[in-house]
Design a protein around this motif. Structure first.
Motif, short mmCIF file in Angstrom:
data_model
loop_
_atom_site.label_atom_id
_atom_site.label_comp_id
_atom_site.label_asym_id
_atom_site.label_seq_id
_atom_site.Cartn_x
_atom_site.Cartn_y
_atom_site.Cartn_z
N ASP A 1 0.78 -1.43 -0.16
CA ASP A 1 -0.07 0.07 0.01
C ASP A 1 0.78 1.26 -0.03
OD1 ASP A 1 -1.69 2.25 1.11
OD2 ASP A 1 -3.12 0.84 1.34
N SER A 2 0.79 2.23 -0.95
CA SER A 2 1.57 3.36 -1.11
C SER A 2 1.65 4.26 -0.09
CB SER A 2 1.27 3.92 -2.64
OG SER A 2 0.19 4.13 -2.76
N VAL A 3 0.17 4.45 0.64
CA VAL A 3 0.07 5.23 1.70
C VAL A 3 0.52 4.58 2.83
CG1 VAL A 3 -1.68 6.47 2.92
CG2 VAL A 3 -1.93 6.32 0.59
N ALA B 1 4.29 4.85 3.46
CA ALA B 1 5.10 6.04 3.69
C ALA B 1 5.28 6.40 5.20
CB ALA B 1 4.29 7.15 2.96
N LYS C 1 2.61 7.15 7.30
CA LYS C 1 1.76 8.34 7.29
C LYS C 1 0.99 7.96 8.65
CE LYS C 1 -1.87 10.78 4.79
NZ LYS C 1 -2.42 11.04 3.77
N TRP D 1 -2.30 5.22 10.41
CA TRP D 1 -2.34 3.82 9.68
C TRP D 1 -1.83 2.79 10.64
CZ3 TRP D 1 -4.60 2.80 4.91
CH2 TRP D 1 -5.11 4.03 3.99
N GLY E 1 -0.17 -0.32 8.53
CA GLY E 1 1.02 0.31 8.05
C GLY E 1 2.34 -0.19 8.36
N ARG F 1 -10.34 0.51 0.50
CA ARG F 1 -10.37 1.84 0.02
C ARG F 1 -11.42 2.47 0.68
NH1 ARG F 1 -6.61 5.80 -1.79
NH2 ARG F 1 -7.63 7.61 -2.10
N TYR G 1 -11.25 5.54 3.42
CA TYR G 1 -11.72 6.87 2.89
C TYR G 1 -13.16 6.85 2.69
CZ TYR G 1 -6.80 7.40 1.91
OH TYR G 1 -5.45 7.53 2.31
#
Length: 237
Positions: free
Chosen positions: A148-150, A153, A155, A158, A162, A199, A203
């Motif tokens: 997952d690109s988000v 990172a 962030k 997450w 994450g 997703r 969101y």
């Protein structure tokens, strides 16, 4: 795509009842692969199965398994079943994922943390480890880890998801380095924003109509599993 890119190949897709997983399974079948549909919700797997049959794809196999509760013996049984029924495994796609609830790290209960790390990191490790002997014996094999690109990172909010995705990428890189001499190609693929249940959970206020369908990314993953692509270098895009 040619419609025969994965002809006579056996591909296992985890999370095959989900948005990306179901799209990957259907694309692989459309390209000639026999797909093993692994997931925890049988009606969803049956829906994907029916869609593949309706499209005249090779008969897939359904393998119900809840990664959250699966132990090492379950993965050994899966490996033994695939070898007995198919004799080979040319591709493994890790699409299964669990997001949890986004929020501050100090709000995450210990049990939730352990569950999310297990589903998103430990389960892919155990599954890959048990299937690796069979994969290594197959021609031009490939393994795809969906990241997952988000989340990767670092962030805020997450949480365990994450952390698990970051760990999954690290595991994939180490695995790729160890398998270089065995010609097993390891790919880490970040699909980016797309229409999917995960997703929507992350969101909820976003309008999904402007996002690409998972089929777009599924085609890219299928290409990574083709004998031509798996003969090239590992991909960490």
């Amino acid at each position: 795509m040619s419609g025969s890119m994965l002809k006579d190949r056996v591909i296992l897709v985890t999370g095959a009842g989900g948005g990306l997983g179901s799209a990957v399974a259907k694309i692989c079948a459309a390209e000639g692969a026999t797909v093993v549909l692994l997931g925890k919700t049988i009606p969803r797997l049956e829906k994907v199965y029916d869609a593949i049959i309706a499209a005249s794809g090779p008969q897939p196999a359904i393998y119900p398994l809840d990664l959250a509760g699966a132990g090492e013996d379950h993965y050994r049984d899966l490996a033994a079943t695939i070898e007995r029924e198919f004799g080979a495994l040319h591709g493994l796609v890790h699409c299964a994922a669990e997001l949890g609830v986004l929020g501050p790290l100090n709000d995450i209960a210990g049990g939730v943390w352990q569950r999310l790390l297990h589903v998103n990191l430990t389960a892919p490790f155990l599954l890959t480890r048990e299937l690796l002997p069979l994969i290594s014996k197959s021609s031009a094999p490939g393994i795809v880890f969906v990241t997952d690109s988000v989340a990767r990172a670092g962030k805020a909010y997450w949480g365990a998801y994450g952390v698990a995705k970051s760990g999954l990428e690290g595991f994939a890189r180490i695995l790729a380095d160890e398998l270089e001499s065995r010609k097993v190609q390891v790919h880490v693929y970040a699909p980016g924003p797309m229409q999917s249940p995960l997703r929507r959970r992350a969101y909820p206020a976003e309008d999904p109509a402007g996002l690409p369908l998972p089929e777009v990314q599924a085609e890219q993953i299928a290409r990574l599993l083709s004998p031509i692509e798996t003969a090239s270098s590992a991909n960490f895009g």
